[in-house]
Write a protein that holds these residues in place. Structure first.
Motif, PDB file in Angstrom:
ATOM      1  N   GLY A  93       0.799  -1.213   0.000  1.00 35.17           N
ATOM      2  CA  GLY A  93       0.000   0.000   0.000  1.00 35.17           C
ATOM      3  C   GLY A  93       0.836   1.269   0.000  1.00 35.17           C
ATOM      4  N   ASP A 263      -2.330  -0.243  -4.073  1.00 32.37           N
ATOM      5  CA  ASP A 263      -1.872   1.135  -4.216  1.00 32.37           C
ATOM      6  C   ASP A 263      -0.419   1.258  -4.653  1.00 32.37           C
ATOM      7  OD1 ASP A 263      -4.348   1.502  -3.144  1.00 32.37           O
ATOM      8  OD2 ASP A 263      -3.746   2.960  -1.636  1.00 32.37           O
ATOM      9  N   GLU A 270      -6.722   3.519  -6.273  1.00 38.14           N
ATOM     10  CA  GLU A 270      -6.293   3.465  -4.874  1.00 38.14           C
ATOM     11  C   GLU A 270      -7.511   3.163  -3.997  1.00 38.14           C
ATOM     12  OE1 GLU A 270      -3.998   6.925  -3.882  1.00 38.14           O
ATOM     13  OE2 GLU A 270      -2.362   6.374  -5.218  1.00 38.14           O
TER      14      GLU A 270
END
Length: 426
Positions: A93, A263, A270
């Protein structure tokens, strides 16, 4: 926290529905924060239990690549673990960014990651940014009765339909959130009183201005922590501008046995649900149970601002860019939710539009909805996009009365006609 803020509005509405609400309405941050934090902790614990049940070994350590088949993990206590594997999946992420060119930004600012763990209310707050994260945070802070200002450098909700973005921010202004448009922040200084003095340049007057706040919340985007992963050690290719990992349709990187999800991957939405779905599909492919690839088209999403905004498919701007102005037809309506009537709430920003191909079956290219429970409404209609929904399909759908979602099934006025799109009755 969004729900907590909505409840404050609901309590005010309740009086007009006959509920006797004693005394002034106030909000206790500490009670809410404890409840939210306990919920998050329970989610994290639940994930760990599920991993254990599935016989997945969980290591709480900071990982980095040693070579294309080896990962080194380092715990907080300094213990090192080395693991080898046929395939490696990177799904770390991103983290909220701090501006690097603004004095005081890092020392005196907080991010959306921090706001959920504050033990005390942030007080008078400046939210810097105009993404959905910025507007969502500003919305619930305003809902708690805090003096909140959003500092916007250019436009709000970049990448979203701009007419809808305007409705969202218009409602927020009426709701009590302040906006400083076309402002560029220069510095943040901490005063002896503990207050933060913010200096910005007004892009219109070209003059510097100052204001005092208790908190400055940075919501200027998220960035992947790719530098700490040792990707250069094995030759995993990055986009130099975004520092995200370049991936193929099958989530593969430039190193054949290394994959990246979510992400941290270049060009991916996202959004947590897309990463979860992509992860499941990748797992099935790696286990040779399926060849199915993730479809990133027509992913529905919702912005949880005080006036919620849900959408699926193309914005009107993108549809016009792809098909031309004469190649699309936009059906729209302003409507009033039933729950707004007795409460006498302003419904000027409750709006729906369906962006369709012009002519033929009028395939729906995009659906946009502002109003209560936008996420629930949009999730249902998102299924239609997977089935190739057309405007005719929409018109053949019987609405559930008296819901807001029903208004989508009654759209009949086009923007092109110039007629008043206000819904006046059943």
């Amino acid at each position: 926290m969004h729900q907590a803020a909505l409840l404050g509005t609901a309590i005010k509405d309740a009086k007009k529905y006959g509920w006797q609400v004693p005394g002034p309405i106030g909000h206790d941050w500490e009670t809410m924060a404890k409840a939210v934090q306990n919920h998050v902790r329970s989610l994290n614990w639940g994930h760990r239990v599920q991993l254990q049940d599935k016989k997945v070994k969980y290591l709480n350590a900071k990982g980095s690549l040693v070579n294309e088949h080896t990962v080194k993990g380092l715990t907080k206590a300094g213990k090192e673990t080395v693991l080898t594997a046929k395939n490696i999946v990177i799904a770390t992420g991103g983290r909220p960014k701090y501006p690097t060119n603004i004095p005081g930004a890092l020392e005196h600012g907080i991010t959306s990651d921090d706001i959920f763990w504050l033990k005390e209310a942030p007080g008078k707050t400046l939210v810097v940014g105009a993404s959905y994260v910025a507007l969502e945070c500003a919305g619930f802070l305003t809902g708690f009765g805090l003096d909140t200002t959003v500092l916007v450098r250019s436009i709000a909700l970049r990448g979203f339909d701009q007419q809808m973005a305007g409705l969202v921010t218009d409602y927020m202004k009426a709701y009590g959130t302040k906006f400083a448009w076309k402002h560029v922040l220069k510095r943040v200084d901490k005063l002896p009183t503990g207050e933060l003095q913010v200096t910005w340049t007004n892009s219109q007057s070209k003059e510097d201005e100052t204001e005092k706040y208790d908190s400055v919340l940075w919501a200027v985007g998220r960035a992947p922590e790719t530098k700490a992963l040792g990707l250069d050690m094995v030759g995993v290719r990055l986009n130099k501008e975004t520092e995200k990992i370049v991936v193929g349709n099958d989530d593969s990187t430039s190193v054949p046995n290394i994959y990246a999800l979510g992400d941290i991957s270049e060009g991916r939405p996202e959004l947590t649900p897309t990463a979860i779905k992509a992860g499941k599909l990748l797992a099935r492919r790696l286990a040779e149970h399926s060849n199915q690839l993730m479809n990133y088209d027509n992913v529905a999403t919702t912005v949880f601002t005080p006036m919620e905004y849900g959408c699926v498919g193309l914005s009107e701007e993108e549809a016009e860019r792809r098909h031309g102005k004469d190649g699309i037809e936009v059906y729209h309506a302003f409507y009033k939710p039933l729950e707004y009537t007795v409460a006498e709430r302003d419904a000027n920003q409750c709006y729906i539009k369906a962006v369709c191909e012009r002519g033929g079956e009028q395939k729906i290219l995009g659906l946009h909805f502002t109003g209560p429970n936008a996420g629930e409404v949009t999730q249902g209609f998102a299924l239609g996009f997977q089935c190739g929904a057309t405007f005719s399909h929409l018109m053949e759908t019987v609405g559930i009365h008296p819901t807001c979602a029903e208004e989508l099934t009654k759209l009949h006025i086009t923007k092109r006609s110039g007629l008043d799109a206000t819904v006046t009755g059943c």
